[in-house]
Design a protein around this motif. Sequence first.
Motif, PDB file in Angstrom:
ATOM      1  N   ASP A 172      -9.010   0.830  -1.708  1.00 47.33           N
ATOM      2  CA  ASP A 172      -8.588   2.069  -1.069  1.00 47.33           C
ATOM      3  C   ASP A 172      -9.432   2.273   0.183  1.00 47.33           C
ATOM      4  O   ASP A 172     -10.650   2.143   0.148  1.00 47.33           O
ATOM      5  CB  ASP A 172      -8.740   3.255  -2.022  1.00 47.33           C
ATOM      6  CG  ASP A 172      -7.808   3.165  -3.223  1.00 47.33           C
ATOM      7  OD1 ASP A 172      -6.812   2.413  -3.155  1.00 47.33           O
ATOM      8  OD2 ASP A 172      -8.075   3.833  -4.226  1.00 47.33           O
ATOM      9  N   PRO A 176      -6.444   7.670  -8.757  1.00 46.08           N
ATOM     10  CA  PRO A 176      -7.134   6.387  -8.806  1.00 46.08           C
ATOM     11  C   PRO A 176      -6.247   5.361  -9.504  1.00 46.08           C
ATOM     12  O   PRO A 176      -5.412   5.724 -10.340  1.00 46.08           O
ATOM     13  CB  PRO A 176      -8.387   6.665  -9.624  1.00 46.08           C
ATOM     14  CG  PRO A 176      -8.589   8.143  -9.509  1.00 46.08           C
ATOM     15  CD  PRO A 176      -7.206   8.735  -9.375  1.00 46.08           C
ATOM     16  N   TYR A 177      -6.426   4.120  -9.196  1.00 48.84           N
ATOM     17  CA  TYR A 177      -5.497   3.079  -9.685  1.00 48.84           C
ATOM     18  C   TYR A 177      -5.447   2.999 -11.209  1.00 48.84           C
ATOM     19  O   TYR A 177      -6.453   2.828 -11.858  1.00 48.84           O
ATOM     20  CB  TYR A 177      -5.849   1.710  -9.121  1.00 48.84           C
ATOM     21  CG  TYR A 177      -4.763   0.739  -9.490  1.00 48.84           C
ATOM     22  CD1 TYR A 177      -3.576   0.721  -8.788  1.00 48.84           C
ATOM     23  CD2 TYR A 177      -4.893  -0.104 -10.590  1.00 48.84           C
ATOM     24  CE1 TYR A 177      -2.554  -0.119  -9.150  1.00 48.84           C
ATOM     25  CE2 TYR A 177      -3.874  -0.950 -10.947  1.00 48.84           C
ATOM     26  CZ  TYR A 177      -2.706  -0.960 -10.217  1.00 48.84           C
ATOM     27  OH  TYR A 177      -1.680  -1.775 -10.582  1.00 48.84           O
ATOM     28  N   GLY A 184      -5.236   7.824   4.327  1.00 47.85           N
ATOM     29  CA  GLY A 184      -5.627   7.236   3.052  1.00 47.85           C
ATOM     30  C   GLY A 184      -4.755   6.018   2.839  1.00 47.85           C
ATOM     31  O   GLY A 184      -3.524   6.136   2.825  1.00 47.85           O
ATOM     32  N   VAL A 242      -2.781  10.995  -4.545  1.00 51.60           N
ATOM     33  CA  VAL A 242      -2.627   9.646  -5.072  1.00 51.60           C
ATOM     34  C   VAL A 242      -3.757   9.419  -6.064  1.00 51.60           C
ATOM     35  O   VAL A 242      -4.930   9.433  -5.683  1.00 51.60           O
ATOM     36  CB  VAL A 242      -2.649   8.585  -3.948  1.00 51.60           C
ATOM     37  CG1 VAL A 242      -2.458   7.196  -4.523  1.00 51.60           C
ATOM     38  CG2 VAL A 242      -1.588   8.908  -2.903  1.00 51.60           C
ATOM     39  N   TYR A 294      -3.987   3.424   0.120  1.00 54.93           N
ATOM     40  CA  TYR A 294      -4.147   3.146  -1.307  1.00 54.93           C
ATOM     41  C   TYR A 294      -3.454   1.813  -1.587  1.00 54.93           C
ATOM     42  O   TYR A 294      -2.231   1.764  -1.738  1.00 54.93           O
ATOM     43  CB  TYR A 294      -3.535   4.276  -2.134  1.00 54.93           C
ATOM     44  CG  TYR A 294      -4.134   5.631  -1.821  1.00 54.93           C
ATOM     45  CD1 TYR A 294      -5.231   6.105  -2.535  1.00 54.93           C
ATOM     46  CD2 TYR A 294      -3.619   6.421  -0.801  1.00 54.93           C
ATOM     47  CE1 TYR A 294      -5.784   7.347  -2.251  1.00 54.93           C
ATOM     48  CE2 TYR A 294      -4.166   7.662  -0.508  1.00 54.93           C
ATOM     49  CZ  TYR A 294      -5.250   8.123  -1.222  1.00 54.93           C
ATOM     50  OH  TYR A 294      -5.798   9.348  -0.950  1.00 54.93           O
ATOM     51  N   ARG A 339      -0.324   2.339  -9.887  1.00 57.25           N
ATOM     52  CA  ARG A 339       0.123   3.370  -8.954  1.00 57.25           C
ATOM     53  C   ARG A 339       1.562   3.778  -9.201  1.00 57.25           C
ATOM     54  O   ARG A 339       2.406   2.961  -9.513  1.00 57.25           O
ATOM     55  CB  ARG A 339       0.012   2.867  -7.522  1.00 57.25           C
ATOM     56  CG  ARG A 339      -1.398   2.559  -7.106  1.00 57.25           C
ATOM     57  CD  ARG A 339      -1.801   3.387  -5.932  1.00 57.25           C
ATOM     58  NE  ARG A 339      -2.956   2.783  -5.301  1.00 57.25           N
ATOM     59  CZ  ARG A 339      -4.193   3.138  -5.575  1.00 57.25           C
ATOM     60  NH1 ARG A 339      -4.450   4.041  -6.454  1.00 57.25           N
ATOM     61  NH2 ARG A 339      -5.189   2.540  -4.953  1.00 57.25           N
ATOM     62  N   ALA A 392       0.834  -1.200   0.000  1.00 58.00           N
ATOM     63  CA  ALA A 392       0.000   0.000   0.000  1.00 58.00           C
ATOM     64  C   ALA A 392       0.865   1.244   0.000  1.00 58.00           C
ATOM     65  O   ALA A 392       2.027   1.234   0.384  1.00 58.00           O
ATOM     66  CB  ALA A 392      -0.921   0.022   1.222  1.00 58.00           C
TER      67      ALA A 392
END
Length: 154
Positions: free
Chosen positions: A128, A149-150, A116, A147, A118, A153, A61
């Motif tokens: 998330d 959105p996927y 957060g 960060v 992620y 990443r 993460a």
Amino acid sequence: MSDDIYKNLKQLGGATVMPSNPDEAELERVPNPQADVAYNVRFTAPEFTSLCPMTGQPDFAHLVIDYVPGPWLVESKSLKLFLGSFRNHGAFHEDCTVSIARRLADFLDPQWLRIGGYWYPRGGIPIDVFWQTGPMPDGVWIPDQGVPPYRGRG
């Protein structure tokens, strides 16, 4: 500023061992010398790891922790060791993320705190997780966590 506020720290400035689990990790704090000012502190842990409690496989993460200090500041080395203690800890993403935030909130008594989490995909789905202590305080600059959105990443 006097170094007296740092006299009780045990981990900073010396050799330390990574705690084997979050329950063994010792968070440390110091009095906030700027307690009369509302300001945001951000910690980013882009390489956080824990284990899936079902398979034992690693989970990864990118954590972003924001807090507006009250009477205390977290000592960053103790935070690093606390976060590292999750490396061999089996828990779902939601549990890891919220457990970290709640422990910090209970320990520091901040004016406000949010996290957060992620998480990178497992089984094709990123998860998330977001948690905060209450409404964002007025008059404090708290930037977006930044960060995206996927989409791979990074």
